[in-house]
Design an enzyme around this catalytic site. Structure first.
Site, PDB file in Angstrom:
ATOM      1  N   HIS A 295      -1.511   1.751   7.435  1.00 30.61           N
ATOM      2  CA  HIS A 295      -1.993   1.514   6.072  1.00 30.61           C
ATOM      3  C   HIS A 295      -1.976   2.838   5.317  1.00 30.61           C
ATOM      4  O   HIS A 295      -2.285   3.891   5.872  1.00 30.61           O
ATOM      5  CB  HIS A 295      -3.414   0.949   6.102  1.00 30.61           C
ATOM      6  CG  HIS A 295      -4.002   0.746   4.739  1.00 30.61           C
ATOM      7  ND1 HIS A 295      -3.528  -0.207   3.855  1.00 30.61           N
ATOM      8  CD2 HIS A 295      -5.016   1.388   4.088  1.00 30.61           C
ATOM      9  CE1 HIS A 295      -4.235  -0.154   2.735  1.00 30.61           C
ATOM     10  NE2 HIS A 295      -5.135   0.811   2.850  1.00 30.61           N
TER      11      HIS A 295
ATOM     12  N   CYS B  71       0.830  -1.207   0.000  1.00 33.39           N
ATOM     13  CA  CYS B  71       0.000   0.000   0.000  1.00 33.39           C
ATOM     14  C   CYS B  71       0.866   1.259   0.000  1.00 33.39           C
ATOM     15  O   CYS B  71       0.467   2.293  -0.543  1.00 33.39           O
ATOM     16  CB  CYS B  71      -0.952   0.008   1.181  1.00 33.39           C
ATOM     17  SG  CYS B  71      -0.151  -0.108   2.797  1.00 33.39           S
TER      18      CYS B  71
END
Length: 898
Positions: free
Chosen positions: A856, A312
């Site tokens: 994230h 990510c």
């Protein structure tokens, strides 16, 4: 710039392509410039024959209306080959036969012939089609003046495949194309009939891909794998047709009317990358819901990236770059001709080619996410730190990628050596321009064009005031959050007059400050009197570990887990030795153990001047004076002492404390039984060394400390005294900064302008960064000041949320209030006569959610006309502009506006 790039191991690329074809000066300039590397020639040629890649839109060839193609071409760079095409049905209506005959002397630019009223189409490469598609999105809406909401047409209805059979006619020396109903879907064949066999017989097809000429060389079809186009031999291929809707292709209508582009596309209002106020879209947004968002990405630039496993960080940065104005157009165009295969600091173009291929796929209007596996493998080849599937810092990846792309695309083949000249009192404008010319002489790429700016760096010697001014390039601004420029420190302040309890005090000092800054902050916080001074000591295992006596030492030498005590001492006789009292108590083993009881240190050591202490009695009296604030209230005190009375009068209090302990010691006798009993039951004072322990008698003089050192006295407490005094408070010694692992602190808020001001603030260099003053000829702790001089077209702002030390890693959740519509840097730029604007608008944000090691990344991106989308790996979903400002913002992307 380039000198700071990683030392890549270079994978040699074979520059000779198996499809090193000669277009006989009829190919486009794009193909001509790239054939040296073999990349584009092989890629475009492969598009005729290969369907290996499911996402091979950029490798295929497209048939489009010529007028649509010419509307977005600029500068006449593309050179095409003109074919007169005769179209007819075969023996029945089940097959279309096209006869391509090259018109002699037809090599010209895309401007069509005046007076031609037939049909004109163009064959272009997939990359050309994608670039034209985006240019239409960027400009057509402005010409139409449409409003600002998304109106999209279905992409699946705009592009359809046509299966063709190709051969060469030796008699006519022409290219024969057959389109059969047997090879195509009914709908595709019907649309092909409307395209190629309308009422008008005049048909021109321009080849701007440079591919069709290869089939006519020596009357043979030039194919790989030794497959030759002999007479009668046919090859089945696939051609993508775009821009031919059913309304255009009625065979009974005049083509000159139906070919009008106004009826070919529905108007939309998609604005791409902020380049236009209104644009047009060529596909429908498929609202296939997936969780909280939809994965559909029918619009240009709305494709997600698959997460390959903790990638990510990479996906977020790539999406932001893939929506950066001009950078997108560059990589959708003929960037291959600028690849620097000779640069030892680069990757011989491999990283740039992998990134360009990935970016092209992201801009292909499909509704499935792209798997960046090829790019990641190529990245790992040259940057092993990004191999595997660990989480990484997105900004570090961005820095590496921009450096790598710059070196791969550096237009400078041989970097000259340039000696740096001293400013010598010249105007800043002249010096800055000289530095920039020198920089461009060694570094010149699309990355420099768009992303690089220039600092003005000023150093001033504190001794002779010698000033040194340099102008250095920068790729992005790494701004500290103001809370990180200051450091919060907690120390325990302890008086030496027996008047106050130990008090923890928290102060804020500059993170790069000195110990004198800490002393000054403490003095103000504890209201230090003019006749007092502070002595700061680090306590370790309940004893003195080190004294912080050097004011110029950096506070960075103090760790967050250290325990510090600031003793308030009188300034008089500051050089006289001191007595240090260390507290001991008997630590008894549990009833099941047979170990011998031993003494253990506890609590915060006490200190006092030694000058007025002559005997053991003076020592006892001073110690009890220091203890007096810790005396427990009468209700909580040990009941065995009937004469313990607490009075507001200090003297009476001292008498009550001294009464049972040392009252009989005043007689001067050292043989009294009562004296001995009192000493053993209350406090005992000892001097200790490595060999022995010596008790201090009440009426004996104190030994003089050796070499003017402090006199260390160990005080053994009885159990009754431990209950009489508040030993918990005595033992309470907080760390300088205790990490709050579970407590949630209130969220801080700061403006982006404050972050920039903290970055540009003048600061002294650290002891490890001393400047060699050319005037003093000595290393000096100079004052450094940064200023913005030349601002880039694309301004990348990195917010320094992460901090690292030997013992702890931390992330700041500070909410940064950043401008969206107008980031005005006018007052921060020193280049006052710049011809460029200093105003910026936000177009992308890379976010980091969560903490260290378990976070994230995603991205918020403006696709134009303030239509924001969240790119969360493979999921793409709309997001309100009101929701894009969060404490997760990590890297901000701004573009210059007029």
């Amino acid at each position: 710039m380039g000198e700071d790039f990683f030392a890549f191991h270079n994978s040699n690329t074979d520059d000779s392509s198996i499809f090193d074809l000669d277009y006989d000066n009829t190919r486009s300039s794009a193909a001509a410039s790239s054939s040296a590397s073999g990349f584009f020639s092989s890629t475009l040629y492969r598009g005729w024959f290969s369907n290996e890649d499911e996402d091979n839109d950029i490798d295929g060839l497209y048939l489009v209306p010529y007028r649509w193609w010419s509307e977005v071409e600029t500068g006449g760079e593309q050179v095409g080959v003109l074919y007169n095409v005769i179209s007819n049905f075969g023996d029945d209506d089940a097959e279309i036969v096209l006869d391509f005959r090259k018109e002699e002397g037809s090599e010209r630019s895309e401007d069509t012939e005046e007076g031609f009223y037939g049909r004109e189409y163009a064959i272009i490469s997939g990359r050309m089609w994608l670039q034209a598609l985006k240019r239409h999105n960027d400009s057509k809406g402005v010409m139409k003046g449409v409003s600002g909401s998304f109106i999209a047409e279905d992409y699946s209805q705009d592009v359809f495949p046509i299966q063709i059979r190709l051969s060469v006619s030796r008699e006519t020396k022409s290219l024969v194309v057959k389109i059969s109903s047997k090879d195509n879907l009914v709908s595709s064949y019907r649309r092909a009939c409307n395209i190629f066999v309308p009422k008008s017989k005049l048909l021109h097809i321009w080849d701007f891909s440079g591919q069709t000429t290869q089939f006519l060389i020596d009357d043979k079809i030039n194919l790989p794998n030794d497959t030759l186009g002999e007479k009668g031999k046919e090859i089945t291929l696939e051609l993508q047709a775009y821009g031919f809707s059913d309304s255009m292709t009625d065979r009974n209508e005049n083509f000159d009317e139906t070919v009008e582009m106004e009826t070919s596309f529905e108007s939309g209002s998609v604005k791409m990358n902020g380049c236009s106020d209104h644009v047009r879209s060529y596909s429908s947004l498929r609202n296939s819901q997936s969780g909280s968002g939809f994965r559909g990405a029918g619009y240009l630039g709305l494709r997600g990236l698959q997460n390959l496993g903790n990638t990510c960080f990479m996906n977020s940065a790539i999406q932001c770059l893939a929506h950066t104005p001009k950078l997108v157009d560059y990589f959708l165009g003929d960037y291959g001709r600028e690849i620097n295969h000779e640069n030892l600091l680069g990757t011989k173009g491999e990283l740039a080619l992998a990134f360009g291929d990935l970016l092209s796929k992201l801009w292909t209007p499909r509704d499935t996410p792209v798997a960046p596996a090829i790019f990641k493998r190529k990245l790992a080849d040259f940057a092993p730190q990004f191999s595997g599937y660990n989480q990484h810092d997105s900004q570090e990846f961005l820095s590496f990628l921009l450096d790598g792309l710059h070196e791969d695309l550096n237009r400078v083949k041989s970097k000259p050596y340039i000696a740096i000249k001293d400013a010598e009192g010249r105007p800043d404008e002249e010096v800055a321009e000289e530095y920039w010319r020198n920089h461009l002489a060694r570094n010149d790429s699309i990355i420099v064009d768009l992303c690089q700016g220039q600092y003005q760096s000023t150093l001033v010697c504190p001794a002779c005031n010698k000033k040194s001014v340099t102008f250095d390039p920068f790729m992005y601004l790494s701004l500290p959050l103001p809370s990180t420029t200051m450091r919060t420190m907690t120390l325990t302040v302890l008086s030496t007059d027996g008047m106050n309890l130990p008090t923890p005090i928290t102060v804020t000092v500059p993170k790069c400050g000195r110990q004198k800054d800490l002393i000054e902050a403490l003095s103000i916080a504890c209201s230090l009197r003019n006749d007092e001074m502070l002595m700061v000591v680090e306590i370790y295992k309940n004893r003195f570990f080190r004294c912080l006596t050097e004011p110029s030492d950096s506070v960075a030498l103090i760790r967050d887990e250290d325990k510090l005590v600031a003793y308030r001492l009188p300034k008089d006789n500051r050089n006289s030795p001191m007595v240090v009292f260390m507290h001991e108590r008997v630590e008894r083993p549990c009833e099941f153990e047979r170990a011998i009881p031993n003494l253990k240190l506890f609590g915060i050591p006490f200190v006092a001047r030694l000058e007025n202490l002559h005997t053991g009695f003076d020592l006892h009296k001073q110690y009890l004076k220091l203890l007096s604030p810790l005396l427990m209230p009468a209700d909580d005190a040990f009941n065995g002492y009937d004469d313990v009375g607490i009075s507001t009068n200090e003297d009476s209090t001292m008498e009550d404390v001294l009464g049972p302990t040392i009252s009989d010691n005043n007689s001067g006798s050292d043989t009294g039984t009562e004296d001995d009993q009192c000493s053993s039951s209350d406090f005992q004072f000892y001097l200790k060394d490595e060999l022995r322990s010596t008790e201090i008698k009440m009426n004996e003089p104190l030994p003089a400390p050796k070499y003017r050192e402090n006199l260390e006295v160990y005080v053994t407490w009885s159990e009754s005294m431990i209950e009489k005094y508040d030993t918990c408070l005595l033992s309470s010694l907080p760390e300088v900064l205790k990490p709050q692992l579970y407590a949630r602190r209130p969220q801080e808020s700061v403006s982006l302008y404050k972050c920039l001001e903290a970055f540009l603030k003048e600061e002294p260099l650290g002891p490890e960064d001393m400047w060699d003053c050319p005037s003093c000829k000595k290393p000096r702790q100079a004052r450094k000041k940064l200023d913005l001089w030349r601002l880039p077209e694309i301004l990348v702002v990195h917010l320094k949320r992460f901090s690292y030390s030997r013992y702890i890693r931390n992330k700041l959740e500070t909410y940064v209030d950043f401008p969206i519509d107008d980031f005005d840097l006018s007052i921060y730029s020193c280049q006052k006569d710049s011809q460029f604007s200093n105003h910026y608008v936000l177009y992308a944000i890379s976010n980091h959610h969560g903490g260290m090691g378990c976070g994230h990344y995603d991205a918020f991106i403006d696709l134009g006309y303030r239509k924001w989308y969240e790119f969360d790996d493979s999921r793409v979903s709309p997001v309100s502009e009101d929701d894009i400002k969060t404490s997760a913002a990590y890297v901000l992307y701004y573009r210059r506006v007029a």
